[in-house]
Design a protein around this motif. Structure first.
Motif, mmCIF file in Angstrom:
data_model
loop_
_atom_site.group_PDB
_atom_site.id
_atom_site.type_symbol
_atom_site.label_atom_id
_atom_site.label_comp_id
_atom_site.label_asym_id
_atom_site.label_seq_id
_atom_site.Cartn_x
_atom_site.Cartn_y
_atom_site.Cartn_z
ATOM 1 N N THR A 76 -14.884 -14.502 17.968
ATOM 2 C CA THR A 76 -14.747 -13.477 16.946
ATOM 3 C C THR A 76 -16.108 -12.863 16.719
ATOM 4 O O THR A 76 -17.109 -13.327 17.232
ATOM 5 N N ALA A 77 -16.125 -11.807 15.947
ATOM 6 C CA ALA A 77 -17.375 -11.073 15.779
ATOM 7 C C ALA A 77 -17.997 -11.268 14.403
ATOM 8 O O ALA A 77 -18.814 -10.480 13.989
ATOM 9 N N LYS A 78 -17.597 -12.316 13.673
ATOM 10 C CA LYS A 78 -18.168 -12.498 12.337
ATOM 11 C C LYS A 78 -19.686 -12.621 12.391
ATOM 12 O O LYS A 78 -20.387 -12.071 11.544
ATOM 13 N N VAL A 79 -20.178 -13.360 13.375
ATOM 14 C CA VAL A 79 -21.629 -13.489 13.481
ATOM 15 C C VAL A 79 -22.250 -12.151 13.853
ATOM 16 O O VAL A 79 -23.380 -11.843 13.446
ATOM 17 N N LEU A 80 -21.519 -11.321 14.575
ATOM 18 C CA LEU A 80 -22.023 -10.009 14.959
ATOM 19 C C LEU A 80 -21.997 -9.048 13.767
ATOM 20 O O LEU A 80 -22.908 -8.220 13.615
ATOM 21 N N VAL A 81 -20.972 -9.138 12.930
ATOM 22 C CA VAL A 81 -20.925 -8.331 11.718
ATOM 23 C C VAL A 81 -22.096 -8.700 10.809
ATOM 24 O O VAL A 81 -22.766 -7.834 10.239
ATOM 25 N N THR A 82 -22.358 -9.991 10.685
ATOM 26 C CA THR A 82 -23.491 -10.456 9.883
ATOM 27 C C THR A 82 -24.799 -9.932 10.450
ATOM 28 O O THR A 82 -25.671 -9.458 9.714
ATOM 29 N N GLN A 83 -24.940 -10.009 11.766
ATOM 30 C CA GLN A 83 -26.159 -9.529 12.421
ATOM 31 C C GLN A 83 -26.346 -8.026 12.193
ATOM 32 O O GLN A 83 -27.444 -7.568 11.864
ATOM 33 N N MET A 84 -25.268 -7.263 12.346
ATOM 34 C CA MET A 84 -25.340 -5.820 12.139
ATOM 35 C C MET A 84 -25.749 -5.501 10.699
ATOM 36 O O MET A 84 -26.609 -4.640 10.448
ATOM 37 N N ALA A 85 -25.131 -6.194 9.740
ATOM 38 C CA ALA A 85 -25.431 -5.946 8.330
ATOM 39 C C ALA A 85 -26.879 -6.292 8.004
ATOM 40 O O ALA A 85 -27.556 -5.563 7.272
ATOM 41 N N LEU A 86 -27.369 -7.387 8.542
ATOM 42 C CA LEU A 86 -28.758 -7.791 8.294
ATOM 43 C C LEU A 86 -29.741 -6.793 8.886
ATOM 44 O O LEU A 86 -30.774 -6.481 8.282
ATOM 45 N N HIS A 119 -28.582 -1.106 19.478
ATOM 46 C CA HIS A 119 -28.597 -1.940 20.684
ATOM 47 C C HIS A 119 -27.520 -3.030 20.604
ATOM 48 O O HIS A 119 -26.892 -3.364 21.613
ATOM 49 N N LEU A 120 -27.333 -3.592 19.407
ATOM 50 C CA LEU A 120 -26.299 -4.615 19.224
ATOM 51 C C LEU A 120 -24.927 -4.047 19.557
ATOM 52 O O LEU A 120 -24.133 -4.683 20.258
ATOM 53 N N TRP A 121 -24.638 -2.860 19.061
ATOM 54 C CA TRP A 121 -23.341 -2.247 19.351
ATOM 55 C C TRP A 121 -23.192 -1.966 20.835
ATOM 56 O O TRP A 121 -22.125 -2.173 21.415
ATOM 57 N N ARG A 122 -24.234 -1.506 21.482
ATOM 58 C CA ARG A 122 -24.160 -1.188 22.908
ATOM 59 C C ARG A 122 -23.909 -2.448 23.732
ATOM 60 O O ARG A 122 -23.282 -2.395 24.790
#
Length: 313
Positions: free
Chosen positions: A73-83, A95-98
């Motif tokens: 899942t992308a919960k850790v990615l959502v957290t990373q994006m928000a931070l 870059h994270l989205w790419r």
């Protein structure tokens, strides 16, 4: 769980609960981003099991918290994006989205996910706001249809940044074709964050942690936009201010609360007596360490005085 500044990767990967808030001191936020990046790069347990390299001492991330693998899942990615948005690192958010975006086939279906992938949907929704934050940071503070009086020191920067924005908007990962081209990027970013904050899942519950993070980012980003307005404009039309800040005349937060005052000509001018607060949470002070430092200085002072007394004897 340990304090976010000292948490280990194993502790970070061992919990199913997302970070409760992104409004933490800068050093803590940077550490959490580092943990998110490490978790993103760590092979999943199922993958290590498949190749026969997993053991009890492995630091492999659980499939539920890692950003790679079919069951992830992308919960850790959502957290990373928000931070990253909280830290103002908009290029790294891009870059994270790419790295993580899923390719869409000609039939409109994602190549490696389903339309019911709620966690990936959260990441995608947050990127929709992040892309405007990124474009705003490259020069989107300046609007072609502006009733404002731009300060002379920023006029040249505006012309240069407009060219930069044209290049950035043509990038394949930043699609703004469906949006009103006359709106400033700050307005589009704040509206997208409001959408994220109120977005509900199929069970009529708010999407978490997207909703919590977006509500926090609304205040953070609006403060940055306001600071940019103070730095860029000598005078500002009231309607222009409300548009760029995505506020209405009925909002409790008026221009005065953001450090502006109305002049005789009906324009808003920056109130130089108002100190704009830094949007970052203040760093925590380690009282014990400060006390220990003072004790060490006191001991060194005693030693120096003792040696000087010996030399003068």
């Amino acid at each position: 769980m340990s304090s976010s500044q000292y948490i280990t990767l194993d502790e970070f990967n061992s919990t199913d609960n997302p970070v409760p808030t992104i409004l933490v001191p800068k050093s803590h936020a940077q550490r959490l981003v580092e943990l998110c990046e490490l978790s993103e790069q760590t092979p999943t347990k199922s993958f290590l099991d498949f190749i026969g390299m997993n053991d009890n001492g492995s630091a492999a991330a659980d499939d539920k918290t890692n950003g790679s693998g079919d069951e992830s899942t992308a919960k850790v990615l959502v957290t990373q994006m928000a931070l990253l948005l909280y830290l103002g690192e908009y290029t790294n958010a891009r870059h994270l989205w790419r790295r993580q975006r899923k390719e869409i086939s000609s039939s409109g279906a994602a190549a490696s996910t389903t339309n019911d992938d709620l966690d990936y949907t959260q990441l995608e929704l947050l990127w929709n706001a992040a892309k405007y934050c990124y474009l705003w940071s490259t020069g989107g503070i300046h609007s072609l249809a502006s009733n404002s009086v731009v300060s002379s020191s920023t006029a040249a920067a505006a012309a240069e940044s407009n060219g930069m924005m044209e290049v950035e908007q043509s990038s394949s990962d930043i699609d703004t074709s469906g949006d009103d081209a006359t709106l400033p990027f700050s307005t589009l970013a704040l509206r997208a964050l409001e959408t994220c904050a109120s977005k509900k899942a199929a069970n009529d519950q708010l999407m978490e942690p997207l909703s919590t993070y977006s509500k926090e980012l609304l205040g953070v980003f609006r403060s940055r936009v306001n600071k940019g307005l103070h730095e860029s404009f000598d005078k500002l039309d009231q309607n222009e201010f409300l548009l760029r800040m995505n506020l209405t005349a009925q909002d409790e937060q008026g221009a005065e609360s953001f450090g502006w005052k109305l002049d005789d000509g009906g324009y808003l001018v920056s109130n130089v007596d108002v100190v704009l607060d830094d949007v970052m949470v203040d760093e925590e002070y380690n009282v014990d360490a400060m006390k220990e430092g003072k004790d060490c200085i006191g001991k060194l002072t005693d030693i120096v005085m003792f040696l000087e007394g010996k030399m003068n004897a």
